[in-house]
Design a protein around this motif. Structure first.
Motif, mmCIF file in Angstrom:
data_model
loop_
_atom_site.group_PDB
_atom_site.id
_atom_site.type_symbol
_atom_site.label_atom_id
_atom_site.label_comp_id
_atom_site.label_asym_id
_atom_site.label_seq_id
_atom_site.Cartn_x
_atom_site.Cartn_y
_atom_site.Cartn_z
ATOM 1 N N ILE A 1 0.851 -1.184 0.000
ATOM 2 C CA ILE A 1 0.000 0.000 0.000
ATOM 3 C C ILE A 1 0.890 1.237 0.000
ATOM 4 N N ASP A 2 0.589 2.187 -0.871
ATOM 5 C CA ASP A 2 1.376 3.412 -0.919
ATOM 6 C C ASP A 2 1.374 4.105 0.441
ATOM 7 N N ARG A 3 2.543 4.499 0.913
ATOM 8 C CA ARG A 3 2.617 5.201 2.196
ATOM 9 C C ARG A 3 1.853 6.513 2.164
ATOM 10 N N THR A 4 1.766 7.112 0.991
ATOM 11 C CA THR A 4 1.036 8.376 0.878
ATOM 12 C C THR A 4 -0.432 8.221 1.265
ATOM 13 N N ALA A 5 -0.947 6.987 1.172
ATOM 14 C CA ALA A 5 -2.348 6.764 1.563
ATOM 15 C C ALA A 5 -2.538 7.038 3.046
ATOM 16 N N PHE A 6 -1.525 6.790 3.847
ATOM 17 C CA PHE A 6 -1.658 6.976 5.290
ATOM 18 C C PHE A 6 -1.443 8.432 5.702
ATOM 19 N N THR A 7 -0.558 9.119 5.004
ATOM 20 C CA THR A 7 -0.439 10.548 5.289
ATOM 21 C C THR A 7 -1.719 11.264 4.881
ATOM 22 N N ALA A 8 -2.316 10.853 3.759
ATOM 23 C CA ALA A 8 -3.591 11.451 3.336
ATOM 24 C C ALA A 8 -4.704 11.100 4.315
ATOM 25 N N ALA A 9 -4.707 9.853 4.804
ATOM 26 C CA ALA A 9 -5.734 9.426 5.754
ATOM 27 C C ALA A 9 -5.629 10.201 7.059
ATOM 28 N N ALA A 10 -4.411 10.381 7.542
ATOM 29 C CA ALA A 10 -4.226 11.134 8.780
ATOM 30 C C ALA A 10 -4.653 12.586 8.599
ATOM 31 N N LYS A 11 -4.312 13.164 7.468
ATOM 32 C CA LYS A 11 -4.698 14.554 7.194
ATOM 33 C C LYS A 11 -6.208 14.706 7.149
ATOM 34 N N ALA A 12 -6.903 13.688 6.634
ATOM 35 C CA ALA A 12 -8.362 13.740 6.537
ATOM 36 C C ALA A 12 -9.054 13.332 7.831
ATOM 37 N N GLY A 13 -8.270 12.903 8.831
ATOM 38 C CA GLY A 13 -8.865 12.490 10.105
ATOM 39 C C GLY A 13 -9.500 11.121 10.055
ATOM 40 N N ILE A 14 -8.964 10.221 9.230
ATOM 41 C CA ILE A 14 -9.546 8.890 9.083
ATOM 42 C C ILE A 14 -9.060 7.957 10.193
#
Length: 386
Positions: free
Chosen positions: A38-51
């Motif tokens: 899984i792309d690591r960027t998915a987790f930085t985006a998820a954290a930014k979105a409050g997921i």
């Protein structure tokens, strides 16, 4: 059945989660499974979105939100998006690693690790299982001996979820050769510490996008500042965090079961055979009726468990009851749904086919069904009779 469980704020949050999944996850989920990464960027985006990581205090970049119902919303929506490898990684962060870092850390440790967790730049893993020690934590052979202000860690772990991706790994090690409940300590091993090596990225029969690895610790020098929760308290700390972990399994299991059931219900009333929808056959309707009933009943137990967790009253025994039953229900529901799909259910392009292989591990990790029953049985044996 009406579900008086969520508030308007939870439903607004649900829309945020859905929009995030449409934008950042659904376009990539097949590629992630094919590449087993899984792309690591998915987790930085998820954290930014409050997921995820909502419970991190505001001073470290989080929302300070402790209501587990928000975590339930994420479980439900990621299951509907059929992104189960991504779902497991989120659960690992929210229900395991972060829970340890919030509860057991000193203020200095929180300042080091929580801000990176809040932005998704730090990914964590929990390393308990060894080639010769799974459910029996007393069988852990990885050891740490004190050397001045540091500890020298030596041993190996296996089946470690996110073991390749992780920046910090919480490692359970034996620190007292004499044994006993005070023989174990938790250490936080950080990426690139000399002697810390990742082994194979293990090939699983399901959840291919979620990396699982062997880890090796060849005399890794770990500073005392990386001891987590106190020397000799490792076993107690592990046991005290099992209710949250097992609640997470229950939440994911009921969410996935519901999602696959709804996909199957639609299939049964749109797929025709012999001139009519297959759902018009009594046997199919009975199958759907049984699953709908079980899901409603078990969902009520999970909702009750979430409320208990929010109130600080969820017991290890009640969490064990939920874990084994929901994970076994997930197996039954997904298997029956695949059968109702016929040949299409066996195709990996259909959500039910992918869910079938992804589901099998649910009754194994976080404590097998048999271990859960033993926990419950021991509790029953200690209660007064009559």
């Amino acid at each position: 059945m009406d579900r008086d469980f969520y508030t308007e704020d939870h439903e607004l949050y649900r829309q945020t989660v859905r929009e995030f999944l449409i934008r950042e996850v659904i376009p990539h989920r097949e590629r992630w499974d094919e590449e087993r990464w899984i792309d690591r960027t998915a987790f930085t985006a998820a954290a930014k979105a409050g997921i995820y990581a909502l419970q991190i205090p505001e001073q470290y970049g989080g929302a300070g939100e402790l209501d587990y119902r928000y975590r339930m919303v994420v479980c439900e929506e990621v299951s509907r998006a059929h992104a189960l490898s991504f779902a497991l990684t989120l659960a690992l962060q929210d229900d395991l690693v972060l829970h340890y870092l919030l509860d057991l850390t000193t203020e200095e440790q929180q300042q080091r690790w929580l801000p990176g967790f809040a932005t998704g730049e730090i990914i964590g893993a929990l390393a308990m299982t060894e080639p010769g020690a799974g459910s029996d934590l007393q069988g852990i052979r990885t050891e740490a001996r004190q050397d001045g202000e540091d500890w020298i860690l030596h041993g190996q772990k296996t089946f470690i979820s996110s073991g390749i991706m992780a920046d910090v790994v919480i490692v359970a090690a034996r620190t007292d050769p004499a044994g006993g409940t005070g023989a174990f300590t938790l250490f936080v091993v950080e990426r690139d510490m000399p002697g810390f090596e990742r082994g194979r990225k293990l090939a699983k029969i399901g959840l291919p996008g979620q990396d699982t690895a062997e880890l090796f610790f060849d005399n890794v020098r770990v500073p005392s500042a990386n001891v987590l929760g106190g020397v000799g308290r490792g076993l107690q700390n592990l046991m005290s965090h099992l209710p949250r972990e097992r609640l997470g399994i229950s939440a994911g299991a009921i969410a996935l079961s519901r999602a696959i059931f709804e996909v199957t219900r639609e299939y049964c009333f749109t797929r025709t055979a012999f001139g009519k929808p297959i759902g018009d056959n009594q046997h199919v309707r009975f199958e759907l009726a049984e699953m709908a009933t079980e899901l409603d009943i078990v969902e009520a137990y999970v909702d009750k468990s979430v409320r208990a967790y929010n109130a600080g009253t969820l017991t290890p025994v009640d969490a064990a009851k939920g874990k084994w039953y929901t994970s076994e229900l997930q197996k039954r529901v997904v298997d029956r749904c695949l059968q109702l799909h016929g040949g299409y259910g066996y195709m990996s392009e259909y959500p039910v086919g992918r869910a079938y292989t992804d589901t099998r591990v649910q009754t194994i990790y976080a404590g097998t069904t048999e271990i859960m029953k033993e926990i419950i049985g021991r509790d029953l044996s200690r209660k007064p009779l009559g």
